[in-house]
Enzyme design. Structure first.
Site, PDB file in Angstrom:
ATOM      1  N   ARG A 106       0.844  -1.201   0.000  1.00 17.51           N
ATOM      2  CA  ARG A 106       0.000   0.000   0.000  1.00 17.51           C
ATOM      3  C   ARG A 106       0.882   1.255   0.000  1.00 17.51           C
ATOM      4  O   ARG A 106       0.567   2.255  -0.643  1.00 17.51           O
ATOM      5  CB  ARG A 106      -0.884  -0.029   1.258  1.00 17.51           C
ATOM      6  CG  ARG A 106      -1.663   1.235   1.510  1.00 17.51           C
ATOM      7  CD  ARG A 106      -2.433   1.128   2.825  1.00 17.51           C
ATOM      8  NE  ARG A 106      -3.152   2.360   3.124  1.00 17.51           N
ATOM      9  CZ  ARG A 106      -3.848   2.565   4.243  1.00 17.51           C
ATOM     10  NH1 ARG A 106      -3.939   1.612   5.148  1.00 17.51           N
ATOM     11  NH2 ARG A 106      -4.464   3.710   4.460  1.00 17.51           N
TER      12      ARG A 106
ATOM     13  N   ASN B  51       1.988   2.413  14.802  1.00 23.55           N
ATOM     14  CA  ASN B  51       1.083   1.401  14.224  1.00 23.55           C
ATOM     15  C   ASN B  51       1.161   1.252  12.708  1.00 23.55           C
ATOM     16  O   ASN B  51       0.848   0.193  12.175  1.00 23.55           O
ATOM     17  CB  ASN B  51      -0.359   1.615  14.708  1.00 23.55           C
ATOM     18  CG  ASN B  51      -0.894   2.981  14.403  1.00 23.55           C
ATOM     19  OD1 ASN B  51      -0.151   3.872  13.978  1.00 23.55           O
ATOM     20  ND2 ASN B  51      -2.165   3.179  14.619  1.00 23.55           N
ATOM     21  N   TYR B  52       1.583   2.316  12.011  1.00 26.72           N
ATOM     22  CA  TYR B  52       1.844   2.220  10.565  1.00 26.72           C
ATOM     23  C   TYR B  52       3.162   2.940  10.289  1.00 26.72           C
ATOM     24  O   TYR B  52       3.183   3.987   9.632  1.00 26.72           O
ATOM     25  CB  TYR B  52       0.706   2.860   9.757  1.00 26.72           C
ATOM     26  CG  TYR B  52      -0.590   2.091   9.819  1.00 26.72           C
ATOM     27  CD1 TYR B  52      -0.871   1.086   8.891  1.00 26.72           C
ATOM     28  CD2 TYR B  52      -1.527   2.352  10.815  1.00 26.72           C
ATOM     29  CE1 TYR B  52      -2.055   0.363   8.963  1.00 26.72           C
ATOM     30  CE2 TYR B  52      -2.716   1.631  10.894  1.00 26.72           C
ATOM     31  CZ  TYR B  52      -2.964   0.649   9.962  1.00 26.72           C
ATOM     32  OH  TYR B  52      -4.135  -0.070  10.028  1.00 26.72           O
TER      33      TYR B  52
ATOM     34  N   GLY C 117      -0.339  10.311  19.267  1.00 28.36           N
ATOM     35  CA  GLY C 117      -1.307  10.587  20.325  1.00 28.36           C
ATOM     36  C   GLY C 117      -1.214  12.025  20.838  1.00 28.36           C
ATOM     37  O   GLY C 117      -0.872  12.949  20.086  1.00 28.36           O
TER      38      GLY C 117
ATOM     39  N   GLU D 101      -2.283  14.581  13.020  1.00 30.13           N
ATOM     40  CA  GLU D 101      -3.334  13.562  13.015  1.00 30.13           C
ATOM     41  C   GLU D 101      -3.183  12.808  14.325  1.00 30.13           C
ATOM     42  O   GLU D 101      -2.228  12.068  14.519  1.00 30.13           O
ATOM     43  CB  GLU D 101      -3.169  12.627  11.815  1.00 30.13           C
ATOM     44  CG  GLU D 101      -3.480  13.290  10.483  1.00 30.13           C
ATOM     45  CD  GLU D 101      -4.941  13.674  10.302  1.00 30.13           C
ATOM     46  OE1 GLU D 101      -5.799  13.215  11.077  1.00 30.13           O
ATOM     47  OE2 GLU D 101      -5.214  14.465   9.388  1.00 30.13           O
TER      48      GLU D 101
ATOM     49  N   CYS E 122      -5.917   4.191  14.618  1.00 31.83           N
ATOM     50  CA  CYS E 122      -6.533   5.461  14.996  1.00 31.83           C
ATOM     51  C   CYS E 122      -8.011   5.444  14.654  1.00 31.83           C
ATOM     52  O   CYS E 122      -8.838   5.992  15.365  1.00 31.83           O
ATOM     53  CB  CYS E 122      -5.837   6.618  14.296  1.00 31.83           C
ATOM     54  SG  CYS E 122      -5.769   6.447  12.518  1.00 31.83           S
TER      55      CYS E 122
ATOM     56  N   GLU F  15      -9.248   6.129  24.839  1.00 36.20           N
ATOM     57  CA  GLU F  15      -8.873   5.297  23.695  1.00 36.20           C
ATOM     58  C   GLU F  15      -8.043   4.123  24.216  1.00 36.20           C
ATOM     59  O   GLU F  15      -6.898   4.335  24.620  1.00 36.20           O
ATOM     60  CB  GLU F  15      -8.016   6.201  22.793  1.00 36.20           C
ATOM     61  CG  GLU F  15      -7.645   5.669  21.473  1.00 36.20           C
ATOM     62  CD  GLU F  15      -6.689   6.591  20.692  1.00 36.20           C
ATOM     63  OE1 GLU F  15      -6.743   6.543  19.478  1.00 36.20           O
ATOM     64  OE2 GLU F  15      -5.886   7.328  21.304  1.00 36.20           O
TER      65      GLU F  15
END
Ligand code: NAP
Length: 498
Positions: free
Chosen positions: A118, A171-172, A248, A266, A300, A393
């Protein structure tokens, strides 16, 4: 079997420690110190990266400034060509990069490969989009504003900002790095990457693909070290002209400290899933499980609270539980659906939220089970607003269900959150869905599907504490440029065909 740190990647490794990338070279830090990356599954040190010094950061910034000037004079088609090349190299080496993602962040093996592929696609799309949107400017004429004749022509175009600092989350670490690198480079900027510690080795391999593509020296660099140690020095560095951050609450602190530079932030989310009585309940259950539990909820845009009408709640909870029972729980190498969460402190935090909900009377649909960083999927029913998990979260495979008696109650809960990333609505009534979407204070609302970042060219943004600005390929390219105009003043008005 391609292995990380071998073959073409051998030069990025110095003994046991991965090098950092500066001035077109792989280097070891003069600090002599390294940062350990603990494998979330084995809980043992898997890799080590350099702990870069402030002096090394200064040098990287100086080199970036020089390289950017030359890069801004490089034709757009050539910049695009190099990006396409990097994209192809990245995809070619998906296996060793995916291996790092499995070992560093316990990403399920198949998803790790998808992230790299991706990312290659994202870089290629960015090159194409950049060629189109940066290849066009605007011509304005003066006589549209009252009192003016047509004696001024304004030519406006987009120019680079300078040096962009990119900080992605764990996470990415590859995808959210290239979503910043691609737009920055195509727009004519230099790029300094500070990868997340968990995910740094995957990011260094990705950077090496850009190195192999042949980008000029100093244009891209990658400095490693703990965010808590070099983060402030980087984000407050006078050489930085733009910060693109994903992560975060750290992002809120950075926004307060950063100088007068454009910010793209973000941040976290508490994405609500509002389910109405007329929804397709199988579709709902499938999306709750996929949306809430993919990559163990460490996304997220994961569904982070289900707000469901009381009359259908039992049926949906039952369907979700049946699906949760089928999820494979275990190590990422086995392509398990639920894998260990990224760190022990994350697992402890998640456990804290679960215990708080227990004390306050939530219904546990499964038994709470944890081994090391591995937490079994858990649906908490009858959650009430006085429980922490209703608002915080978890970033783990634990999902609260709040039963509601009216749509307004659902919208109210969604809007009472500090976050405003995404939300979703399940109903067969599109008119109702639009009204609810308009009422939800989130950057995006999905109708009849779980929240998602992507496809990567869609706009992606958070309201409130979820962020500043908008991502998505086109928006990111625009964000990393500034408008420059040149005005031609004619001695007398001139009207075409006049
Ligand atoms: P994080 O703790 O905020 O870390 C994000 C990045 O900031 C990491 O690279 C980290 O480096 C770095 N950092 C830490 N302290 C810093 C400082 N003082 N100055 C500059 N950089 C610093 O977030 P995370 O745990 O990696 O990711 C989880 C969070 O990201 C969740 O809240 C999630 O919702 C959010 N997220 C948001 C989006 C979105 O697009 N909205 C996408 C994905 C994730 P170190 O690793 O070295 O500490």
């Amino acid at each position: 079997m391609a292995l990380a740190g071998t073959g073409v990647f051998a030069e990025i490794l110095d003994g046991e420690v991965y090098r950092y990338y500066a001035d077109g070279e792989w280097r070891s830090s003069a600090s002599g110190k390294s940062v350990a990356i603990v494998n979330p599954t084995t809980r043992k040190t898997q890799y080590r990266v350099q702990a870069c010094t402030q002096e090394e950061v200064n040098k990287v910034m100086d080199a970036a400034k020089v390289a950017q000037k030359a890069w801004a004079r490089t034709p757009l088609w050539k910049r695009a060509e190099l990006l396409h090349k990097a994209a192809a190299i990245l995809k070619e080496h998906k296996a060793p990069i995916a291996e790092c993602l499995v070992k560093e962040i316990a990403k399920p093996a198949k998803d790790a490969v998808s992230e790299v592929v991706r990312s290659g696609d994202l870089v290629s799309y960015t090159a194409e989009e950049g060629v189109r949107i940066l290849g066009e400017g605007k011509l304005l004429v003066s006589d549209s504003f009252p009192g003016n004749e047509r004696n001024k022509y304004c030519l406006s175009s987009k120019i680079p900002l300078g040096v962009v600092l990119a900080i992605p989350p764990f996470n990415y670490p590859v995808n959210l790095a290239v979503s910043k690198i691609g737009p920055a480079l195509i727009a004519g900027n230099a790029l300094v990457l500070k990868p997340p510690t968990q995910g740094a080795v995957a990011a260094l391999h990705m950077v090496h693909c850009f190195h192999l593509a042949g980008f000029p020296k100093g244009l891209i660099s990658c400095v490693t070290g703990k965010g808590s140690e070099i983060g402030d020095f980087l984000t407050m560095h006078p050489g930085v002209n733009c910060i693109s951050f994903t992560g975060g609450d750290t992002g809120i602190a950075i926004s307060k400290k950063a100088g007068m530079v454009p910010l793209q932030m973000e941040l976290g989310g508490k994405d609500a899933c509002i389910v109405l009585e007329d929804a397709d309940l199988d579709l709902v259950a499938g999306n709750i499980v996929k949306g809430g539990f993919s990559y163990s909820g460490q996304r997220c845009t994961a569904v982070k609270v289900v707000l469901i009408m009381e009359s259908i709640a039992d049926a949906v909870v039952q369907k979700v539980n049946a699906k949760l029972a089928k999820l494979k729980v275990g190590p990422p190498e086995d392509d398990s659906d639920i894998t260990p969460v990224v760190t022990e402190s994350s697992a402890n935090f998640i456990e804290g939220l679960v215990m708080d909900a227990k004390e306050k009377g939530a219904t546990f649909c499964q038994e709470y089970r944890r081994e090391g960083n591995l937490i079994w999927p858990l649906l908490l029913d009858h959650v009430r607003p006085d429980m922490r998990i209703a608002w915080e979260e978890p970033f783990g495979p634990v999902l609260p269900v709040i039963r509601i008696n009216s749509v307004e109650e659902g919208i109210h809960h969604c809007n009472a959150s500090n976050f405003g990333l995404q939300g979703c609505i399940f109903t067969r009534d599109i008119n109702k869905a639009i009204l609810i979407s308009d009422a939800m204070e989130t950057g995006t609302v999905q109708i009849n599907s779980a929240p998602a970042r992507g496809p990567d060219h869609f706009p992606f943004q958070g309201l409130k504490d979820s962020g500043i600005g908008s991502q998505g390929i086109t928006n990111s390219i625009n964000m990393m440029t500034k408008v420059k105009s040149t005005v031609i003043n004619l001695p007398s008005p001139s009207y075409t065909m006049g």
